[in-house]
Design a protein around this motif. Structure first.
Motif, mmCIF file in Angstrom:
data_model
loop_
_atom_site.group_PDB
_atom_site.id
_atom_site.type_symbol
_atom_site.label_atom_id
_atom_site.label_comp_id
_atom_site.label_asym_id
_atom_site.label_seq_id
_atom_site.Cartn_x
_atom_site.Cartn_y
_atom_site.Cartn_z
ATOM 1 N N UNK A 223 0.818 -1.207 0.000
ATOM 2 C CA UNK A 223 0.000 0.000 0.000
ATOM 3 C C UNK A 223 0.853 1.259 0.000
ATOM 4 N N UNK A 224 1.945 1.249 0.762
ATOM 5 C CA UNK A 224 2.867 2.386 0.727
ATOM 6 C C UNK A 224 3.375 2.616 -0.692
ATOM 7 N N UNK A 225 3.704 1.511 -1.371
ATOM 8 C CA UNK A 225 4.256 1.610 -2.726
ATOM 9 C C UNK A 225 3.246 2.172 -3.717
ATOM 10 N N UNK A 226 2.016 1.655 -3.703
ATOM 11 C CA UNK A 226 1.044 2.092 -4.703
ATOM 12 C C UNK A 226 0.578 3.524 -4.456
ATOM 13 N N UNK A 238 13.317 10.348 -0.618
ATOM 14 C CA UNK A 238 12.507 9.135 -0.543
ATOM 15 C C UNK A 238 13.428 7.912 -0.511
ATOM 16 N N UNK A 239 13.319 7.055 0.512
ATOM 17 C CA UNK A 239 14.216 5.883 0.617
ATOM 18 C C UNK A 239 14.081 4.909 -0.544
ATOM 19 N N UNK A 240 12.933 4.921 -1.244
ATOM 20 C CA UNK A 240 12.779 4.005 -2.382
ATOM 21 C C UNK A 240 13.717 4.379 -3.534
ATOM 22 N N UNK A 241 14.275 5.586 -3.510
ATOM 23 C CA UNK A 241 15.251 5.970 -4.536
ATOM 24 C C UNK A 241 16.508 5.105 -4.474
ATOM 25 N N UNK A 242 16.723 4.458 -3.336
ATOM 26 C CA UNK A 242 17.912 3.621 -3.157
ATOM 27 C C UNK A 242 17.710 2.195 -3.662
ATOM 28 N N UNK A 244 17.273 -0.560 -6.378
ATOM 29 C CA UNK A 244 17.565 -0.718 -7.809
ATOM 30 C C UNK A 244 16.309 -1.028 -8.628
ATOM 31 N N UNK A 245 16.190 -0.371 -9.758
ATOM 32 C CA UNK A 245 15.110 -0.602 -10.728
ATOM 33 C C UNK A 245 13.724 -0.214 -10.206
ATOM 34 N N UNK A 246 13.683 0.572 -9.129
ATOM 35 C CA UNK A 246 12.386 1.011 -8.592
ATOM 36 C C UNK A 246 11.792 2.076 -9.506
ATOM 37 N N UNK A 247 10.568 1.869 -9.964
ATOM 38 C CA UNK A 247 9.931 2.821 -10.878
ATOM 39 C C UNK A 247 9.491 4.094 -10.183
ATOM 40 N N UNK A 248 8.671 3.919 -9.151
ATOM 41 C CA UNK A 248 8.226 5.060 -8.367
ATOM 42 C C UNK A 248 7.242 5.964 -9.090
ATOM 43 N N UNK A 249 7.027 7.127 -8.504
ATOM 44 C CA UNK A 249 6.006 8.053 -8.992
ATOM 45 C C UNK A 249 6.329 8.605 -10.376
ATOM 46 N N UNK A 250 7.606 8.790 -10.685
ATOM 47 C CA UNK A 250 7.981 9.375 -11.980
ATOM 48 C C UNK A 250 7.463 8.527 -13.130
ATOM 49 N N UNK A 265 4.013 -2.189 -12.125
ATOM 50 C CA UNK A 265 3.562 -1.463 -10.937
ATOM 51 C C UNK A 265 4.709 -1.006 -10.057
ATOM 52 N N UNK A 266 5.835 -1.717 -10.100
ATOM 53 C CA UNK A 266 6.902 -1.460 -9.137
ATOM 54 C C UNK A 266 8.218 -1.113 -9.822
ATOM 55 N N UNK A 267 8.686 -1.985 -10.674
ATOM 56 C CA UNK A 267 10.032 -1.838 -11.231
ATOM 57 C C UNK A 267 10.015 -1.250 -12.635
ATOM 58 N N UNK A 268 11.153 -0.733 -13.056
ATOM 59 C CA UNK A 268 11.253 -0.109 -14.377
ATOM 60 C C UNK A 268 11.383 -1.160 -15.473
#
Length: 268
Positions: A223-226, A238-242, A244-250, A265-268
């Motif tokens: 839920x935090x991720x979505x 944002x710690x998710x920037x660390x 690897x391959x995290x897609x995130x809001x961008x 949904x999660x990774x690039x």
């Protein structure tokens, strides 16, 4: 102590600092596991399995979901944070947020809650349990990343299929009403989409965990991720920037803006 554990303990004698770290880590893990066991024992003593799997999990979901949205909602109230807004020229109106919230609550009560109630009857066939003892907390170190990979793979193909021209306007178009998304828009969707994407969230725990506590922990991170993906912000701390391959809001904001990929949904 097993032969492997004894061998590892003997090897650590040559590395006192590592042995000390391991000792403290094991004590911390035991203390955490004991606290979780005590808490879960109270839950089992006060609620039936049906209530735990259904209404209690529903309440937990609501608290985490709207709690995860709160920081992003507060950021919308201060111009200072607009420097990190991905589409700074666009802001969700009160009417838009109100419409989203109203439809979202209906979806939670009439779609997600019945799914959670149904899960109580289906889960035992997959060996899912609520009983003690609880799984070791160390297992979460590999389970949560594994769940993310499984969910991401499943989400990609379902999401891509929902963008097919033959079904898009009937189902997924609802979610894309928001071309500049905001946190709680994450679960703003057609009932069919809610159902099929919800299956993906359950696959990892059903295959590799089989305990309600693990599901709750996974649900917290999912839920935090979505909500973050739909936040509309790319903040540098944002710690998710660390990861690897995290897609995130961008990446997901681009998807809402252009109606094209990426579909994961999660990774690039």
């Amino acid at each position: 102590m097993s032969a492997a554990s004894a061998s590892a303990a003997a090897a650590l004698k040559d590395y006192p600092l590592l042995a000390t770290f391991q000792s403290y880590a094991l004590r911390a893990e035991q203390a955490f596991d004991d606290a979780c066991t005590a808490m879960w024992s109270k839950v089992l003593a006060n609620f039936s399995p049906f209530v735990i799997a259904g209404p209690l999990t529903f309440v937990y979901h609501e608290l985490v979901y709207f709690g995860a949205w709160t920081p992003w909602l507060l950021m919308d109230r201060f111009d200072y944070f607009k420097r990190w807004k991905i589409q700074p020229e666009k802001t969700a109106s009160k009417e838009m947020v109100g419409k989203c919230l109203k439809k979202l609550l209906k979806s939670h009560v009439f779609i997600q809650l019945p799914m959670q109630l149904m899960f109580h009857y289906v889960a035992p066939y997959f060996g899912f349990s609520l009983a003690l003892p609880l799984p070791k907390s160390r297992d979460l170190l590999w389970q949560i990343p594994t769940f993310f990979v499984i969910e991401d793979f499943y989400f990609y193909w379902i999401h891509r299929a929902l963008h097919h021209k033959s079904v898009y306007r009937y189902v997924h178009k609802v979610h894309h009403e928001h071309t500049h998304p905001f946190g709680i828009a994450a679960e703003y969707s057609h009932p069919l989409e809610t159902f099929f994407l919800g299956i993906g969230t359950l696959l990892g725990p059903l295959f590799f965990a089989k305990h309600m506590v693990t599901l709750w922990v996974w649900l917290f991170f999912r839920l935090l991720e979505t909500v973050e993906d739909h936040s509309g912000y790319d903040v540098p701390w944002n710690p998710t920037n660390l990861i690897p391959f995290w897609g995130g809001a961008v990446h997901h904001d681009f998807h809402h803006k252009t109606f094209a990929g990426p579909y994961s949904s999660v990774f690039t």
